[in-house]
Design a protein around this motif. Structure first.
Motif, PDB file in Angstrom:
ATOM      1  N   ASP B  61       0.842  -1.194   0.000  1.00  0.00           N
ATOM      2  CA  ASP B  61       0.000   0.000   0.000  1.00  0.00           C
ATOM      3  C   ASP B  61       0.878   1.245   0.000  1.00  0.00           C
ATOM      4  N   THR B  62       0.298   2.340  -0.488  1.00  0.00           N
ATOM      5  CA  THR B  62       1.064   3.589  -0.581  1.00  0.00           C
ATOM      6  C   THR B  62       1.586   4.031   0.790  1.00  0.00           C
ATOM      7  N   ASP B  63       0.769   3.903   1.819  1.00  0.00           N
ATOM      8  CA  ASP B  63       1.209   4.313   3.161  1.00  0.00           C
ATOM      9  C   ASP B  63       2.433   3.510   3.606  1.00  0.00           C
ATOM     10  N   ASP B  64       2.457   2.236   3.241  1.00  0.00           N
ATOM     11  CA  ASP B  64       3.595   1.394   3.620  1.00  0.00           C
ATOM     12  C   ASP B  64       4.848   1.780   2.834  1.00  0.00           C
ATOM     13  N   ASP B  67       6.170   4.742   4.536  1.00  0.00           N
ATOM     14  CA  ASP B  67       6.702   4.430   5.875  1.00  0.00           C
ATOM     15  C   ASP B  67       7.984   3.604   5.854  1.00  0.00           C
ATOM     16  N   MET B  68       8.350   3.069   4.720  1.00  0.00           N
ATOM     17  CA  MET B  68       9.491   2.142   4.674  1.00  0.00           C
ATOM     18  C   MET B  68      10.812   2.924   4.747  1.00  0.00           C
ATOM     19  N   VAL B  76       9.165  -4.996   9.376  1.00  0.00           N
ATOM     20  CA  VAL B  76       7.891  -4.832  10.096  1.00  0.00           C
ATOM     21  C   VAL B  76       6.737  -4.744   9.095  1.00  0.00           C
ATOM     22  N   ILE B  77       6.950  -3.944   8.064  1.00  0.00           N
ATOM     23  CA  ILE B  77       5.879  -3.750   7.063  1.00  0.00           C
ATOM     24  C   ILE B  77       5.601  -5.051   6.315  1.00  0.00           C
ATOM     25  N   LEU B  78       6.656  -5.726   5.891  1.00  0.00           N
ATOM     26  CA  LEU B  78       6.451  -6.971   5.137  1.00  0.00           C
ATOM     27  C   LEU B  78       5.778  -8.047   5.999  1.00  0.00           C
ATOM     28  N   GLY B  82       2.420 -11.057   5.627  1.00  0.00           N
ATOM     29  CA  GLY B  82       2.626 -12.484   5.810  1.00  0.00           C
ATOM     30  C   GLY B  82       4.044 -12.962   5.600  1.00  0.00           C
ATOM     31  N   VAL B  83       4.991 -12.030   5.510  1.00  0.00           N
ATOM     32  CA  VAL B  83       6.404 -12.419   5.342  1.00  0.00           C
ATOM     33  C   VAL B  83       7.073 -12.334   6.715  1.00  0.00           C
ATOM     34  N   SER B  84       7.573 -13.450   7.195  1.00  0.00           N
ATOM     35  CA  SER B  84       8.147 -13.482   8.555  1.00  0.00           C
ATOM     36  C   SER B  84       9.652 -13.319   8.555  1.00  0.00           C
TER      37      SER B  84
END
Lengths: 248, 85
Positions: B61-64, B67-68, B76-78, B82-84
């Protein structure tokens, strides 16, 4: 093996310039992703393009529905797999004829949402797909009235002016990543958008056009075909008038 | 989530950053932040987003994207997708 077949996504593909662009690019060997609201009309264009030998997928979407557009690009991302999106040809748009004092602000909002808001979102999502391959082309539809203005079409002209400004800015912003950004700026083209013009109005317009006739969607599609060809590989930030000399 | 998968994702993340920013893998650490090195400028940030989306098969998403601001923040974002790590 990487496919050399260009993949082009065309919005507003069910009629007018979008339909003509689809047929033109089908003729020149593009794989097509066609988008419009009218599924039945879209299916007919799909069949016409397939008859020309093109691989065609279609999606019926309202481009002012931002969540639906995002979801659409998730689908396209999955469908493309490792293939690059080569061209976004954004033809969807709406015209509005109304004098300033007779322009409802709610109508203005709708026009801005489609002609500007949806354009920005499509550029955003398409360029992200293109960035992965460090190549691509965003081709937008501006208008002759963006530059020249048009009495009774102030808001429409303003939306198209925004598109032209977007092209210039995005060409600078995305150029370093290998993405070209251009527009075609049609003059008065005989499509559904101008079908309501009276014969008298058409005569008045033709008197102002150097070639003394209205344009056809095929003629705009020919310019789109060129800008989406490898021959135009060094052209970016350009707004190509297709107006019969109306802007001369 | 297995340690093996987490290690794989960390390695993929490191490679994605190194590829997009055109720097050595050894330069990629959690504290590395946007605009802290000349290679991570606004253009490289766009390429980085495309690389991460491609490697992890997600659409951010654009917000992410806004924020990256660091490697740690990227993890944190990924994780939201669902990426651990």
């Amino acid at each position: 093996m990487i496919s050399k077949t260009p993949v082009s996504l065309i919005t507003g593909a069910s009629r007018g310039i979008g339909r003509a662009a689809a047929l033109k690019l089908a003729q020149t060997g593009h794989e097509l992703i066609l988008i419009a609201r009218d599924l039945i009309a879209l299916e007919q264009v799909q069949a016409d393009c397939q008859a020309l030998g093109a691989l065609v997928s279609i999606y019926a979407v309202d481009l002012t529905d931002r969540d639906a557009v995002t979801a659409l690009f998730r689908q396209i991302h999955t469908a493309l797999q490792d293939k690059a999106l080569s061209h976004l040809v954004h033809c969807a748009g709406q015209m509005q004829d109304s004098l300033l004092a007779m322009t409802r602000l709610t109508d203005m909002d709708k026009l801005m949402a489609l002609n500007v808001g949806a354009t920005v979102q499509l550029c955003q999502l398409a360029s992200k797909l293109m960035l992965r391959h460090k190549t691509g082309h965003l081709l937008l539809l501006s208008s002759k009235v963006a530059e020249a203005g048009s009495a009774g079409q102030a808001v429409y002209a303003a939306t198209k002016g925004a598109v032209s400004a977007l092209v210039k800015s995005l060409a600078k912003e995305l150029g370093p990543t290998g993405i070209r950004v251009n527009a075609v700026a049609p003059g008065f083209i005989e499509t559904d958008l101008t079908a309501h013009y009276s014969e008298e109005k058409k005569q008045q317009l033709m008197a102002q056009i150097s070639l003394r006739r209205l344009g056809q969607a095929d003629e705009v599609a020919a310019a789109i075909g060129f800008l989406c060809s490898t021959d135009a590989g060094y052209i970016t930030g350009h707004i190509l008038a297709v107006d019969g000399g109306f802007s001369v | 989530m297995s340690n093996e998968l987490i290690q794989t994702n960390t390695a993929k993340l490191t490679t994605a950053f190194a590829t997009a920013l055109v720097v050595a893998d050894t330069q990629i650490h959690d504290d590395l932040a946007y605009n802290s090195i000349k290679e991570w400028d606004s253009t490289a940030h766009m390429l980085l987003i495309a690389e991460l989306e491609n490697v992890f098969n997600v659409m951010l998403d654009t917000d992410d994207i806004i924020d990256m601001s660091s490697v740690a923040k990227a993890k944190v974002i990924l994780s939201k997708y669902g990426v651990s790590f």
